[in-house]
Structure formats: C-alpha cells, structure tokens
Write a protein that holds these residues in place. Structure first.
Motif, PDB file in Angstrom:
ATOM      1  N   ARG A 175     -16.211   8.307  38.203  1.00 32.90           N
ATOM      2  CA  ARG A 175     -16.261   8.941  39.520  1.00 32.90           C
ATOM      3  C   ARG A 175     -15.909  10.414  39.423  1.00 32.90           C
ATOM      4  O   ARG A 175     -16.454  11.248  40.160  1.00 32.90           O
ATOM      5  CB  ARG A 175     -15.277   8.240  40.473  1.00 32.90           C
ATOM      6  CG  ARG A 175     -15.384   8.713  41.918  1.00 32.90           C
ATOM      7  CD  ARG A 175     -16.735   8.328  42.496  1.00 32.90           C
ATOM      8  NE  ARG A 175     -16.957   8.904  43.813  1.00 32.90           N
ATOM      9  CZ  ARG A 175     -17.355  10.158  44.050  1.00 32.90           C
ATOM     10  NH1 ARG A 175     -17.563  10.975  43.031  1.00 32.90           N
ATOM     11  NH2 ARG A 175     -17.552  10.582  45.276  1.00 32.90           N
ATOM     12  N   LEU A 176     -15.027  10.770  38.516  1.00 38.97           N
ATOM     13  CA  LEU A 176     -14.646  12.167  38.318  1.00 38.97           C
ATOM     14  C   LEU A 176     -15.634  12.916  37.435  1.00 38.97           C
ATOM     15  O   LEU A 176     -15.880  14.111  37.623  1.00 38.97           O
ATOM     16  CB  LEU A 176     -13.251  12.249  37.679  1.00 38.97           C
ATOM     17  CG  LEU A 176     -12.066  11.769  38.509  1.00 38.97           C
ATOM     18  CD1 LEU A 176     -10.810  11.708  37.642  1.00 38.97           C
ATOM     19  CD2 LEU A 176     -11.835  12.689  39.703  1.00 38.97           C
ATOM     20  N   ASN A 177     -16.207  12.212  36.478  1.00 35.90           N
ATOM     21  CA  ASN A 177     -17.017  12.848  35.443  1.00 35.90           C
ATOM     22  C   ASN A 177     -18.480  13.026  35.871  1.00 35.90           C
ATOM     23  O   ASN A 177     -19.391  12.865  35.066  1.00 35.90           O
ATOM     24  CB  ASN A 177     -16.942  12.016  34.156  1.00 35.90           C
ATOM     25  CG  ASN A 177     -17.371  12.800  32.935  1.00 35.90           C
ATOM     26  OD1 ASN A 177     -17.080  13.985  32.825  1.00 35.90           O
ATOM     27  ND2 ASN A 177     -18.067  12.142  32.023  1.00 35.90           N
ATOM     28  N   VAL A 178     -18.699  13.377  37.136  1.00 35.16           N
ATOM     29  CA  VAL A 178     -20.070  13.612  37.604  1.00 35.16           C
ATOM     30  C   VAL A 178     -20.646  14.835  36.902  1.00 35.16           C
ATOM     31  O   VAL A 178     -21.755  14.822  36.381  1.00 35.16           O
ATOM     32  CB  VAL A 178     -20.090  13.802  39.137  1.00 35.16           C
ATOM     33  CG1 VAL A 178     -21.494  14.139  39.619  1.00 35.16           C
ATOM     34  CG2 VAL A 178     -19.579  12.541  39.825  1.00 35.16           C
ATOM     35  N   VAL A 179     -19.885  15.921  36.892  1.00 37.96           N
ATOM     36  CA  VAL A 179     -20.273  17.129  36.144  1.00 37.96           C
ATOM     37  C   VAL A 179     -19.180  17.385  35.113  1.00 37.96           C
ATOM     38  O   VAL A 179     -18.084  17.831  35.461  1.00 37.96           O
ATOM     39  CB  VAL A 179     -20.433  18.351  37.064  1.00 37.96           C
ATOM     40  CG1 VAL A 179     -20.761  19.591  36.236  1.00 37.96           C
ATOM     41  CG2 VAL A 179     -21.512  18.104  38.103  1.00 37.96           C
TER      42      VAL A 179
END
Length: 457
Positions: free
Chosen positions: A300-304
C-alpha cells in the motif's frame, strides 16, 4: 542543528520534570523566577518554546499567549495544568493559541514528546526558510544520473495523491526528497507534517498520528489534533516507518485505504485528504520475512518506490553539494560567503562518505564555523577519518622491509597499482563502471590508468 531554547516558569516541584524532559544537549532550558521576568524574556528574545505552570501564572496566561503570538517567530507555549483546573479553561487556552495543554502531574513522557515536537517544528521552520530562497529542485542537489532520475520521478508524482515509499541508507536525503515532492505539487499551499516513527514511544505514537479526545488516556486533559489532521490537504511524511509497531501498522493501513480516521476515545469519523510519503533505511522485505512488517501495508505504501543512492554512488555531485552547503550555512549564520579551494573539492571527492549527504553537510557546517573570518576553506579544514576513507585498508605496516640499498619507488607503486586494477577487474568481470565504484575512482580516471598500463605493457 542549532540548539532549541526553552523558558520555564513554575515551582521547584516541576523544575526537575522539565529538566529531565530535555533529553539531549540540543534542548537548553532556562528558568525564570517571576511572571514579569517571563514576559520580559519573551519580548527580548524569540525563544523556541515556553513551559509554564498555569496555576502560578494565573490571570496573566492570556497576556502571555497574546504576547507570544506577536513575536516574529511565534513562541510555542506549553501549559502545565493540575487536576483542579476546569476543562473550559484548557479549551480556552488551546483556542487562543497554546501549543499544548497537559497535566503537569502526569509524568515526563508527554512533556518529553511535546518538547520533541517543538524541535521538529523548529527544524521544519529552518527548512521552510531555505525553501523561501530555493525551488524544489534545490532540495535535490546534483546532476548525476541517479539525481536526474529522481527529478523526473518527482515531476511525475508531485501533483498526484499516490503514496510514495523512499528507501536508502541513513543520511542519503530521504526527507529532502519528500519535501521536494511536496513543494513541486499543488499541495505545497498546505503544510507538510513530519513524524519520526522511531522517536516516539509506542504507547504515544497512536495518539500522535490520529489525535485523541479529552480523557482518552491518562494525561489527556484536552482534545488534541493528530498529525494526519494537521497535514490535511497537504503531505504527511512518516520517517523510519519500518520501526512502527505491528498493531499500529494495521490501523495505519485502514486509514490509508479508507482515507478517514477516528481519534482515540471518539466515535466521530474524520475525512482526510492527505498525501502520505513514508521512508525507511531498513530493508522492509526482510522485515516482512521476520514478521515485523505487514506485507499488505508495504504494497500500500510502495505505490511509487524511490531508492535514494548513497553519496559514494554519485561522486560527481560532491562538489555541487559541498558548495551548496557552504553557501547555505553562511546564509543561515549571517556571515560573508565562503568558497572552497580547488584542492579542497578534490579532497572531499576522494572520501567514501559512509554517513552520506548528512555527514557531508555536518562536516561543511563545522568547517565554516571553525574557519573564523577566513573566506577560503582548505583541505585542512576537513579532517576525514582514515578508516572511513579506506574501509578495506587497515593500519598495518608495509608487507616488506625497505632494503638498505633503497627501492625504485615509481616501479613499485606502478606494480602495486597494476595488481590492484587486475584484481578488481577480475572481480567485476571486466565491468569498468563497477570497478571504478569499488576503487572509489571516477570512471574516467580508471580508464586513463588502464590506458597508461596498456601503453607501458
């Protein structure tokens, strides 16, 4: 960073509590004996914060709050209340502009955290001052390939609301990258709020993030807004996210998914419009394997994803960074601009900088301050640790004895250099870029040395 000065006005019984809450040397506490002295000291100097015993100050509280807000850099007021103080008074002080109203008998943890927040606020103000003079690009100084890639990513994501995960070694500039993303987009009109997840005790971190109502836990004498709400419409930067407790990770995941939260002790739902940028110097995938980080939160955090390169992998940026920091320190200190001698630049470029950009900035600040009125900085102003500069070389003596007849120094050095180059090229399967990085050399320097070796073969 400059010291954070705190004034304290209160009885002897609370003096030890305040001093113990100043957990490091960067917090300097000065006690004043009377309310008149307190008002005089606030007028004469812009202290970062004032810790006041409300019972001792009495009716002068309103005057002190009004005065603190007229200072060029508003002073943050922390009021210590006792159990007999009516709740409406705490609410009134908060509405008037008190930075924090807390139970003075609740122990030191809450006061410690309040003072830590003061330090963070001061740091944000210092960064904002720099932002007034610099564009977002100036926060990601460098023209190396990794920094050009970073600039492209920032331009693409700045105006989007997707989460960003910044990873990299300590000191590589993860917070500066987050601030650049914030400044480059539409959210720059709203605040960027930073929170170091490893700096706040586990039992207080949830309240810091989501806020709380009066009575939600011991010492919660008034409702308090959390970091998410403070950052609404702007950016919330969660540093050292890998240190967040697992149960709190679950709650954070829900807030990110639903874009809403409930304060501790409340059933009211607060809608959010916050861009979240997280950072970690830990390998989060390893933390997932160890059962210390939620896999669903990671994705969820590692989108970009943004990987900040260590300084040793962007050596061509060292001259730009060093000059940037020299000019920045001179501007902040209000002293004439200083310059780096050419040999000084070569001296700095040779070092491996295990502490990365932060280490370089700290060393530049020390050199600027310790050089006095001199306007040129020489290599001698930068004492670089030998072990850091040569991590693979110890302090042993030569592996042979110099004979009485002497040696051919040039021939011996050339032979030793050829042996090292051959070994490193063999290790990298002939990859000259990797070989140059292992040897802490510019690639052009390595190529030049190999060309000389070929000609003399």
């Amino acid at each position: 960073m400059n010291s954070t000065h705190v004034l304290f006005f209160g009885p002897d019984a609370l003096s030890d509590l305040v001093l113990q809450s100043a957990t490091d040397a960067s917090l300097i506490v000065e006690r004043v004996p009377t309310s008149a002295d307190l008002i005089s000291r606030i007028q004469s100097r812009a202290f970062s914060a004032v810790v006041v015993d409300h019972g001792l100050l009495g009716s002068a509280a309103s005057e002190v709050i009004a005065l603190a807000q007229t200072i060029a850099v508003p002073v943050m007021l922390i009021f210590l209340m006792d159990h007999s103080t009516p709740l409406p008074e705490a609410v009134r002080l908060t509405k008037m502009g008190a930075y924090h109203v807390m139970d003075g008998q609740a122990g030191g943890d809450e006061l410690t955290q309040s003072l830590e927040r003061v330090k963070e606020e001061i740091r944000s103000r210092e960064l904002a001052k720099c932002d007034d003079h610099e564009t977002w690009r100036s926060l990601s100084v460098g023209d190396s390939a990794p920094m050009r890639d970073l600039a492209r990513i920032i331009e693409l994501v700045a105006s989007r609301r997707c989460t960003v995960l910044i990873t990299g070694e300590t000191g590589t500039g993860k917070e500066m990258a987050a601030r650049a993303i914030h400044m480059a987009g539409d959210r720059s009109r709203f605040p960027m709020v930073a929170l170091n997840c490893s700096a706040i005790p586990e039992h207080l971190l949830e309240a810091e993030l989501f806020g709380h109502t009066k009575g939600a836990f011991t010492g919660a004498v008034a409702q308090r807004t959390g970091r998410f709400e403070e950052a609404n419409n702007g950016t919330l930067f969660l540093d050292e996210i890998g240190d967040m407790p697992l149960d709190l990770q679950t709650k954070l995941l829900r807030v990110l998914q639903e874009r809403e939260l409930q304060r501790l002790g409340s059933s009211e739902t607060v809608k959010l419009n916050v861009r979240v940028i997280a950072a970690s110097n830990l390998d989060l995938l390893e933390r997932i394997k160890e059962g210390k980080f939620r896999e669903d939160l990671y994705y969820r955090l590692n989108v970009v994803p943004i990987q900040m390169p260590p300084l040793r992998q962007r050596r061509t940026d060292i001259p730009l960074l060093a000059r940037h920091f020299v000019h920045k320190v001179c501007r902040l200190e209000g002293i004439p601009a200083k310059e780096l001698w050419n040999e000084t630049i070569e001296h700095l470029s040779w070092y491996s900088w295990p502490g990365n950009v932060r280490q370089l900035e700290n060393m530049v600040e020390k050199a600027v301050v310790m050089s006095g009125d001199r306007l040129v900085l020489y290599p001698s102003d930068f004492v670089l640790p030998v072990r850091g500069a040569h991590p693979d070389v110890g302090h042993s003596t030569l592996p042979f004895a110099v004979p009485d007849t002497g040696i051919n120094f040039a021939q011996l050095v050339n032979s030793f250099e050829r042996s090292i180059l051959d070994q490193v090229l063999q290790k990298t399967n002939g990859n000259r870029t990797l070989a140059a990085d292992l040897l802490r050399l510019k690639r052009t320097t390595l190529v030049s040395k190999l060309r000389v070796m070929e000609m003399s073969a």
